[in-house]
Design an enzyme around this catalytic site. Structure first.
Site, PDB file in Angstrom:
ATOM      1  CG  HIS A 123      -3.475  -3.928   2.741  1.00 28.80           C
ATOM      2  ND1 HIS A 123      -2.678  -3.430   3.744  1.00 28.80           N
ATOM      3  CD2 HIS A 123      -4.024  -2.847   2.126  1.00 28.80           C
ATOM      4  CE1 HIS A 123      -2.745  -2.104   3.750  1.00 28.80           C
ATOM      5  NE2 HIS A 123      -3.556  -1.718   2.780  1.00 28.80           N
ATOM      6  CB  CYS A 178      -0.957  -0.034   1.191  1.00 32.12           C
ATOM      7  SG  CYS A 178      -2.343   1.130   1.018  1.00 32.12           S
ATOM      8  CD  GLU A 225      -1.350  -6.630   5.022  1.00 34.74           C
ATOM      9  OE1 GLU A 225      -1.636  -5.487   5.414  1.00 34.74           O
ATOM     10  OE2 GLU A 225      -0.852  -6.854   3.895  1.00 34.74           O
TER      11      GLU A 225
END
Length: 629
Positions: free
Chosen positions: A534, A405, A536
């Site tokens: 993202h 990001c 994750e």
């Protein structure tokens, strides 16, 4: 399939942050391993509609769901443990409930009535729980059979009184055999006496019972293991049987928690208490095998990888919970324990050299000594120049780098400044009237509203045809399209994309319209990858996120062999945590896919197989020429 939905309410006492999220996830994990469909609901008593406008220092990271819901980080725990996909309605807040009731009142649903906390607010809470509990959350698409509900905060908080009263009524609404309460409490052990104190737990349970909810299970959290005498005392004074008192001390890995809870006979108790119909009773070693294997592997990892996270909110590590979990998932899968160094981004800036030389030099020391660097997301001007400096150092010194990001955007700015020589290149988030606005706000960004105005949720990313040889596409198993979750309101300025591509910063992934840049990879670098999304958020203990896996392997110079094998580990890496395993040459080559590799890659594979050395004690070792494994 059970005829009635079963509910497990998890409450907390004594202090907040006692571990209710992990306990709730562990209940779900155990039941899911028994073949039961499970869903989860998190209740946050604050008045905010959602977590979207929180500072990370308030409650930790803001977790983003597929549907764009910005929610509490505990929902991330649920998704990682249970491997499910939750929705924004799985996070209930006081704000959502009151807004729904007030909207109904304005619509005329309560015409002629005085709208009150009881029954209108409490009824709305119960209706919400019943509705959301039936929404499928697993890949099977089946309706959940058990709903785990975590009530945030601690019992006695004024903010949560309406929810406690709602569940007091709810236990009769759904009947006793379909509802049970687990109370998580702290058992402190003052250093002055060394004695484990039960009075806080007794007081907390007394408060809960005074509000109309009697705990069926008491989960005692402590720093060290709780003595049996203490357990018996809690049983006597809290009106539960000894087997209903579960003791969870601090553990080296959160993935040991469901295994420890199961060892207390929780399956047998819940099966009887909630009439789950589990038969025959499974043995822990078999039905929780993947969790037992995972915890044992983590416990016996021999090698370590050091990863630096250059962030803006490093004073609270929970600000980057999903990032640290994704790093751990990838490192553990690759056979490494991980040591994470948190670096405050602003400490890398030149101004800090004058203001606080010690912090400046310590930050740069940690950055230089790390084996890989992650620059995660964030908002605002503070620390941006430090993130740009970190990206520059990694690019120039061939240090593995993963930008996420804002880390994606700062790396693009760094490249524009130092490779394309665009002086003054920056992001519109930090400055106005830029000569070279490399990063601009998106057209759909509403500057008049803050909550829920970003580009949120799961969206598709298309790999360009020219990306077939890129490391990141190969890490995603050469898929043409991937889906990842987003949370941003700024993007790369389209007018600079051709120049950036020509300079060597290759944008290999774009959105479905082909206009918004999603992934870049730097040519001729061991691993310099950044994503606008993202990754994750979709990392799981058993299925690590590909960008994080690439970073870990590049940090240990093992990425190339991994890619050659079609994103498979060699047996040597699979057993890197176990000294007793003997690997022969046949096993070493069993996972290689020679049809899809180049002549150069075949030569590497051949060299790896020839350098194997069988030691006299039966374990495997490799000469220095195969250290890339």
């Amino acid at each position: 399939m059970m005829s009635d939905m079963k509910y497990i309410l998890v409450t907390g006492g004594v202090i907040s942050g006692v571990g209710k999220g992990v306990i709730s996830s562990s209940f779900g994990t155990i039941l899911k391993c028994c073949g039961i469909e499970v869903t989860s609901i998190k209740i946050d008593p604050y008045i905010n509609l959602d977590a979207g406008t929180f500072s990370p220092y308030e409650h930790g990271e803001v977790y983003v769901l597929d549907d764009g819901g910005e929610v509490d980080l505990d929902l991330g725990n649920y998704e990682r443990f249970l491997d499910i996909t939750l929705h924004r309605d799985n996070n209930i807040t006081t704000g959502k409930i009151y807004k729904m009731v007030i909207d109904r009142e304005r619509h005329g649903d309560y015409l002629g009535k005085t709208v009150q906390v009881v029954p209108h607010i409490t009824d709305a809470i119960q209706e919400w729980v019943e509705r959301v509990a039936k929404v499928p959350v697993s890949e099977t698409g089946k309706t959940p059979e058990v709903c785990i509900i975590e009530l945030g905060g601690t019992i006695g908080d004024i903010e949560s009184m309406a929810f406690v009263e709602a569940f007091r009524q709810f236990q009769f609404r759904v009947k006793r055999e379909n509802f049970c309460t687990a109370h998580v409490s702290l058992v402190p052990q003052p250093r002055s006496t060394g004695e484990q104190k039960t009075k806080p737990t007794q007081a907390s349970v007394r408060e809960l019972r005074g509000l109309g909810l009697s705990p069926d299970i008491i989960v005692c959290r402590s720093e060290k293991a709780i003595d049996q005498s203490v357990r018996n005392k809690i049983s006597n004074f809290c009106h539960v049987a000894p087997e209903q008192v579960i003791c969870i001390p601090d553990l080296s890995s959160i993935y040991k928690v469901p295994i420890l809870m199961e060892s207390h006979g929780i399956v047998e108790y819940l099966n009887e208490r909630l009439q789950l119909g589990i038969s025959p009773m499974p043995t822990a070693r078999k039905f929780m095998k993947q969790w037992v294997d995972l915890s044992q592997k983590i416990e016996n990892l021999r090698n370590e990888v050091v990863i630096a996270i250059v962030g803006k909110y490093t004073r609270l590590e929970d600000s980057y919970t999903s990032v640290t979990k994704a790093v751990q998932h990838a490192a553990n899968a690759a056979g490494f324990s991980v040591k994470i160094k948190f670096i405050e981004a602003s400490n890398l800036e030149e101004e800090m050299k004058q203001e606080c030389p010690a912090s400046y030099h310590e930050a740069w020391h940690d950055l230089v000594k790390s084996e890989g660097v992650i620059v995660p997301g964030g908002f605002g001007k503070r620390g941006v120049e430090g993130k740009i400096a970190a990206a520059n150092w990694c690019r120039v010194n061939s240090k593995p780098y993963l930008g996420i990001c804002l880390g994606f955007q700062t790396a693009v700015i760094e490249f524009a400044r130092n490779v394309l020589k665009l002086e003054g290149a920056n992001t519109a988030e930090c400055e106005e009237d830029l000569e070279h606005p490399i990063i601009i706000d998106m057209p759909e960004h509403n500057t008049g509203q803050m909550g829920g105005t970003m580009r949120l949720g799961k969206r598709s990313t298309i790999f360009k045809p020219s990306a077939s040889s890129s490391k990141i596409m190969r890490l995603y198993n050469n898929r043409d399209m991937i889906e990842e979750r987003h949370r941003h309101r700024y993007e790369v300025n389209p007018k600079y994309i051709k120049d950036l591509d020509a300079g060597g910063l290759e944008f290999v992934g774009v959105d479905v319209e082909g206009t918004r840049m999603e992934i870049f990879e730097l040519k001729k670098h061991p691993y310099f990858v950044a994503t606008q999304f993202h990754p994750e958020y979709l990392s799981r203990p058993m299925t690590p996120s590909p960008p994080f896996m690439g970073l870990i392997l590049a940090a240990k110079d093992r990425l190339q062999p991994y890619l050659i094998r079609g994103c498979k580990f060699s047996p040597r890496q699979d057993y890197d945590y176990d000294d007793s395993v003997n690997i022969n040459e046949t096993d070493l080559l069993s996972n290689i896919v020679p049809d899809s590799v180049s002549q150069k890659d075949e030569a590497i594979v051949q060299q790896l197989s020839l350098t194997q050395v069988q030691e006299s004690d039966g374990s495997s070792a490799y000469s220095s020429s195969s250290s890339m494994l």
